[in-house]
Scaffold this motif. Structure first.
Motif, PDB file in Angstrom:
ATOM      1  N   TYR A 335       0.856  -1.182   0.000  1.00 46.26           N
ATOM      2  CA  TYR A 335       0.000   0.000   0.000  1.00 46.26           C
ATOM      3  C   TYR A 335       0.895   1.236   0.000  1.00 46.26           C
ATOM      4  CZ  TYR A 335       1.033  -0.757   4.960  1.00 46.26           C
ATOM      5  OH  TYR A 335       1.668  -1.012   6.148  1.00 46.26           O
ATOM      6  N   ALA A 336       0.285   2.390  -0.329  1.00 45.89           N
ATOM      7  CA  ALA A 336       1.055   3.630  -0.410  1.00 45.89           C
ATOM      8  C   ALA A 336       1.543   4.049   0.971  1.00 45.89           C
ATOM      9  CB  ALA A 336       0.205   4.729  -1.028  1.00 45.89           C
ATOM     10  N   VAL A 337       2.746   4.603   1.003  1.00 52.10           N
ATOM     11  CA  VAL A 337       3.355   5.052   2.256  1.00 52.10           C
ATOM     12  C   VAL A 337       3.881   6.464   2.070  1.00 52.10           C
ATOM     13  CG1 VAL A 337       5.286   4.708   3.853  1.00 52.10           C
ATOM     14  CG2 VAL A 337       3.965   2.735   3.054  1.00 52.10           C
ATOM     15  N   SER A 338       3.661   7.311   3.083  1.00 49.12           N
ATOM     16  CA  SER A 338       4.214   8.660   3.073  1.00 49.12           C
ATOM     17  C   SER A 338       5.422   8.700   4.005  1.00 49.12           C
ATOM     18  CB  SER A 338       3.177   9.685   3.540  1.00 49.12           C
ATOM     19  OG  SER A 338       2.152   9.826   2.597  1.00 49.12           O
ATOM     20  N   LYS A 339       6.559   9.037   3.440  1.00 43.37           N
ATOM     21  CA  LYS A 339       7.768   9.244   4.228  1.00 43.37           C
ATOM     22  C   LYS A 339       7.888  10.736   4.520  1.00 43.37           C
ATOM     23  CE  LYS A 339       9.455   5.008   4.179  1.00 43.37           C
ATOM     24  NZ  LYS A 339       9.896   4.266   5.363  1.00 43.37           N
ATOM     25  N   GLN A 340       8.261  11.107   5.745  1.00 47.53           N
ATOM     26  CA  GLN A 340       8.361  12.516   6.056  1.00 47.53           C
ATOM     27  C   GLN A 340       9.514  12.810   7.002  1.00 47.53           C
ATOM     28  OE1 GLN A 340       4.372  13.130   7.606  1.00 47.53           O
ATOM     29  NE2 GLN A 340       5.135  13.139   9.703  1.00 47.53           N
ATOM     30  N   VAL A 341      10.078  13.994   6.839  1.00 44.69           N
ATOM     31  CA  VAL A 341      11.147  14.492   7.693  1.00 44.69           C
ATOM     32  C   VAL A 341      10.731  15.873   8.189  1.00 44.69           C
ATOM     33  CG1 VAL A 341      13.573  15.178   7.837  1.00 44.69           C
ATOM     34  CG2 VAL A 341      12.913  13.208   6.416  1.00 44.69           C
ATOM     35  N   ALA A 342      10.780  16.068   9.526  1.00 48.83           N
ATOM     36  CA  ALA A 342      10.476  17.376  10.107  1.00 48.83           C
ATOM     37  C   ALA A 342      11.726  18.245  10.061  1.00 48.83           C
ATOM     38  CB  ALA A 342       9.994  17.210  11.542  1.00 48.83           C
ATOM     39  N   VAL A 343      11.549  19.472   9.584  1.00 51.80           N
ATOM     40  CA  VAL A 343      12.662  20.421   9.468  1.00 51.80           C
ATOM     41  C   VAL A 343      12.312  21.656  10.297  1.00 51.80           C
ATOM     42  CG1 VAL A 343      14.080  21.813   7.926  1.00 51.80           C
ATOM     43  CG2 VAL A 343      13.197  19.589   7.149  1.00 51.80           C
ATOM     44  N   ARG A 344      13.143  21.955  11.312  1.00 41.32           N
ATOM     45  CA  ARG A 344      12.913  23.135  12.152  1.00 41.32           C
ATOM     46  C   ARG A 344      13.973  24.183  11.841  1.00 41.32           C
ATOM     47  NH1 ARG A 344      10.198  24.977  16.420  1.00 41.32           N
ATOM     48  NH2 ARG A 344      11.227  26.378  17.915  1.00 41.32           N
ATOM     49  N   PHE A 345      13.507  25.419  11.678  1.00 43.19           N
ATOM     50  CA  PHE A 345      14.420  26.521  11.391  1.00 43.19           C
ATOM     51  C   PHE A 345      14.811  27.198  12.699  1.00 43.19           C
ATOM     52  CE2 PHE A 345      11.904  26.048   7.496  1.00 43.19           C
ATOM     53  CZ  PHE A 345      12.929  25.846   6.591  1.00 43.19           C
ATOM     54  N   THR A 346      16.093  27.260  12.926  1.00 42.75           N
ATOM     55  CA  THR A 346      16.597  27.833  14.170  1.00 42.75           C
ATOM     56  C   THR A 346      17.435  29.069  13.873  1.00 42.75           C
ATOM     57  OG1 THR A 346      18.585  26.456  14.136  1.00 42.75           O
ATOM     58  CG2 THR A 346      16.650  25.576  15.281  1.00 42.75           C
ATOM     59  N   ALA A 347      17.679  29.869  14.930  1.00 47.98           N
ATOM     60  CA  ALA A 347      18.527  31.049  14.804  1.00 47.98           C
ATOM     61  C   ALA A 347      19.794  30.837  15.626  1.00 47.98           C
ATOM     62  CB  ALA A 347      17.797  32.289  15.291  1.00 47.98           C
ATOM     63  N   VAL A 348      20.865  31.515  15.225  1.00 48.62           N
ATOM     64  CA  VAL A 348      22.129  31.468  15.936  1.00 48.62           C
ATOM     65  C   VAL A 348      22.351  32.825  16.614  1.00 48.62           C
ATOM     66  CG1 VAL A 348      24.627  31.191  15.733  1.00 48.62           C
ATOM     67  CG2 VAL A 348      23.090  29.786  14.338  1.00 48.62           C
ATOM     68  N   LEU A 349      22.694  32.813  17.903  1.00 46.16           N
ATOM     69  CA  LEU A 349      22.939  34.055  18.618  1.00 46.16           C
ATOM     70  C   LEU A 349      24.179  34.733  18.045  1.00 46.16           C
ATOM     71  CD1 LEU A 349      22.073  35.890  20.966  1.00 46.16           C
ATOM     72  CD2 LEU A 349      23.663  34.587  22.443  1.00 46.16           C
ATOM     73  N   GLY A 350      23.976  35.960  17.563  1.00 43.58           N
ATOM     74  CA  GLY A 350      25.092  36.683  16.977  1.00 43.58           C
ATOM     75  C   GLY A 350      26.170  37.026  18.006  1.00 43.58           C
ATOM     76  N   GLU A 351      27.398  37.165  17.547  1.00 43.84           N
ATOM     77  CA  GLU A 351      28.525  37.471  18.438  1.00 43.84           C
ATOM     78  C   GLU A 351      29.206  38.751  17.967  1.00 43.84           C
ATOM     79  OE1 GLU A 351      32.678  35.411  20.068  1.00 43.84           O
ATOM     80  OE2 GLU A 351      31.618  34.575  18.331  1.00 43.84           O
ATOM     81  N   VAL A 352      29.441  39.716  18.965  1.00 39.73           N
ATOM     82  CA  VAL A 352      30.116  40.977  18.676  1.00 39.73           C
ATOM     83  C   VAL A 352      31.469  40.969  19.391  1.00 39.73           C
ATOM     84  CG1 VAL A 352      30.019  43.502  18.829  1.00 39.73           C
ATOM     85  CG2 VAL A 352      27.911  42.183  18.510  1.00 39.73           C
ATOM     86  N   THR A 353      32.515  41.214  18.645  1.00 42.16           N
ATOM     87  CA  THR A 353      33.856  41.269  19.225  1.00 42.16           C
ATOM     88  C   THR A 353      34.562  42.540  18.753  1.00 42.16           C
ATOM     89  OG1 THR A 353      34.802  40.009  17.398  1.00 42.16           O
ATOM     90  CG2 THR A 353      34.080  38.753  19.315  1.00 42.16           C
ATOM     91  N   THR A 354      35.531  42.967  19.553  1.00 42.94           N
ATOM     92  CA  THR A 354      36.369  44.110  19.187  1.00 42.94           C
ATOM     93  C   THR A 354      37.822  43.679  19.228  1.00 42.94           C
ATOM     94  OG1 THR A 354      36.403  44.844  21.487  1.00 42.94           O
ATOM     95  CG2 THR A 354      34.719  45.805  20.042  1.00 42.94           C
TER      96      THR A 354
END
Length: 409
Positions: A335-354
């Motif tokens: 029978y037909a099967v649905s394959k799926q992958v969950a994709v979550r979009f994340t953010a990266v905390l920016g870094e400030v240096t001098t």
């Protein structure tokens, strides 16, 4: 005067044919007739008679045919006639002879020219069979080659050195079989989408004049089956099967491993038919994904790089989850099967240096911002202030180095 005896010899006429047996065939069998008669050289044409006999040796009918001289003054006359034996009667070059096929089974044909006669041509019925890889039933996946073999002397329509050919349907594919030995025909077939979808394909070969034809013509169906197995597919996004976190930029590397989709083993396939690849957004919107293409001929592995920007802006995507879904209509489960992958979009905390921690009045401050989320924007703004001057001053920074993060990182 002296008497002189003169002996005049006349070369007798002869009749030859190119067969000693003739299959009672509905497909039209050719018979080559040759008459040699030097006495008739230059006549252009001569008539011969095909005489039909039953199995008791009794004449049941005859048909006159015209032979053409092979050249000027050769005395050799030839013609190829086609004989057809089917349920409606017997035909010589399309002309009906007043007998049925049953009248002449196990009988014979003799070609007569004046007093000259050919050798007997026996009229035979034969059984046929069809095989695939030497058996009646096999399993073969897309890309496999199989050998279709039909034995049927009725198909041996020409007695000469040229090979006879005929075409049958193997699923939805036209396959031409070529004679390799007398009455035996073979073809090598690549199993592909033209043969059929995954499942069992039945191939039928009908013998219209079987050896059962003694009282009446009896046709017999001979069958083989080819089972094309279905495989359960595998879906990955950035190398992950179930869940993956990515930045909201770059591309998604979507890979489907599915031998069922390899419909043309000789070329790279693309997603077609009942197969479906889609992305379902967090709000339920479904987006079809085009461009899923096989990585090479006959690999069964399909890939597409999907541009994340097609889904929205980075700010829209951060924190959202989408589903990449592949619908596989043919699986080993049946029978037909649905394959799926969950994709979550994340953010990266920016870094400030001098460039250093302490500055004197009048020194330059070199500011560096690292923020993969802002990659590709070219410029970002930071705000500079101090304890003695708390007002925030905007400063625009230009991108000196842009490295697109790998979707697999």
């Amino acid at each position: 005067k002296e008497d002189i005896a003169v002996e005049i010899q006349v070369t007798p006429a002869t009749v030859t044919v190119d067969r000693t047996e003739l299959p009672i065939s509905a497909y039209g069998v050719n018979l080559r007739i040759t008459v040699e008669n030097p006495a008739r050289a230059g006549q252009g044409t001569e008539n011969a008679v095909i005489v039909f006999y039953n199995y008791l040796g009794e004449e049941v009918d005859n048909e006159t045919v015209t032979l053409d001289e092979t050249g000027i003054q050769t005395g050799i006359f030839e013609e190829t006639v086609t004989l057809v034996f089917n349920s409606t009667g017997v035909y010589v070059d399309g002309r009906a002879v007043g007998i049925s096929v049953i009248d002449i089974i196990d009988g014979k044909i003799v070609v007569q020219y004046g007093e000259a006669k050919s050798s007997d041509i026996e009229l035979k019925v034969y059984d046929a069979y069809i095989k695939v890889n030497g058996t009646d039933s096999i399993t073969a996946k897309y890309g496999d080659t199989v050998v279709i073999e039909v034995y049927d002397p009725d198909r041996d329509t020409n007695a000469g050195p040229e090979n006879d050919k005929f075409t049958i349907k193997v699923g939805g594919k036209n396959v031409t079989l070529e004679e390799c030995t007398e009455g035996l025909f073979k073809a090598t077939v690549t199993v592909d989408g033209k043969v059929g979808d995954p499942g069992t394909i039945e191939v039928t070969y009908t013998d219209p004049t079987s050896t059962l034809s003694r009282v009446d013509l009896v046709s017999v169906d001979h069958k083989i089956t080819i089972t094309i197995p279905a495989f359960t597919s595998k879906l990955t996004v950035n190398g992950k099967e179930d869940y993956v976190e990515v930045l909201p930029l770059g591309t998604l590397d979507i890979v489907v491993e599915d031998p069922d989709l390899n419909r043309n083993p000789a070329a790279a396939d693309t997603l077609t038919g009942d197969y479906e690849l889609k992305i379902i957004l967090w709000n339920g919107t479904s987006i079809s994904v085009a461009g899923l293409t096989e990585t090479g001929d006959n690999t069964g592995v399909f890939e597409v790089e999907y541009d994340i920007s097609n889904l929205g802006s980075k700010s829209d995507l951060i924190g959202k989850t989408i589903l990449v879904v592949y619908v596989d209509p043919y699986t080993k489960e049946g029978y037909a099967v649905s394959k799926q992958v969950a994709v979550r979009f994340t953010a990266v905390l920016g870094e400030v240096t001098t460039d250093k921690d302490v500055y004197n009045v009048g020194e330059w401050i070199y500011i560096n911002v690292t923020d993969p989320d802002r990659a590709g924007e070219g410029r970002v703004t930071v705000y500079v202030y101090s304890d003695s001057y708390p007002i925030r001053v905007p400063v625009t920074l230009s991108c000196l180095l842009y490295t697109s993060p790998s979707p697999r990182d």
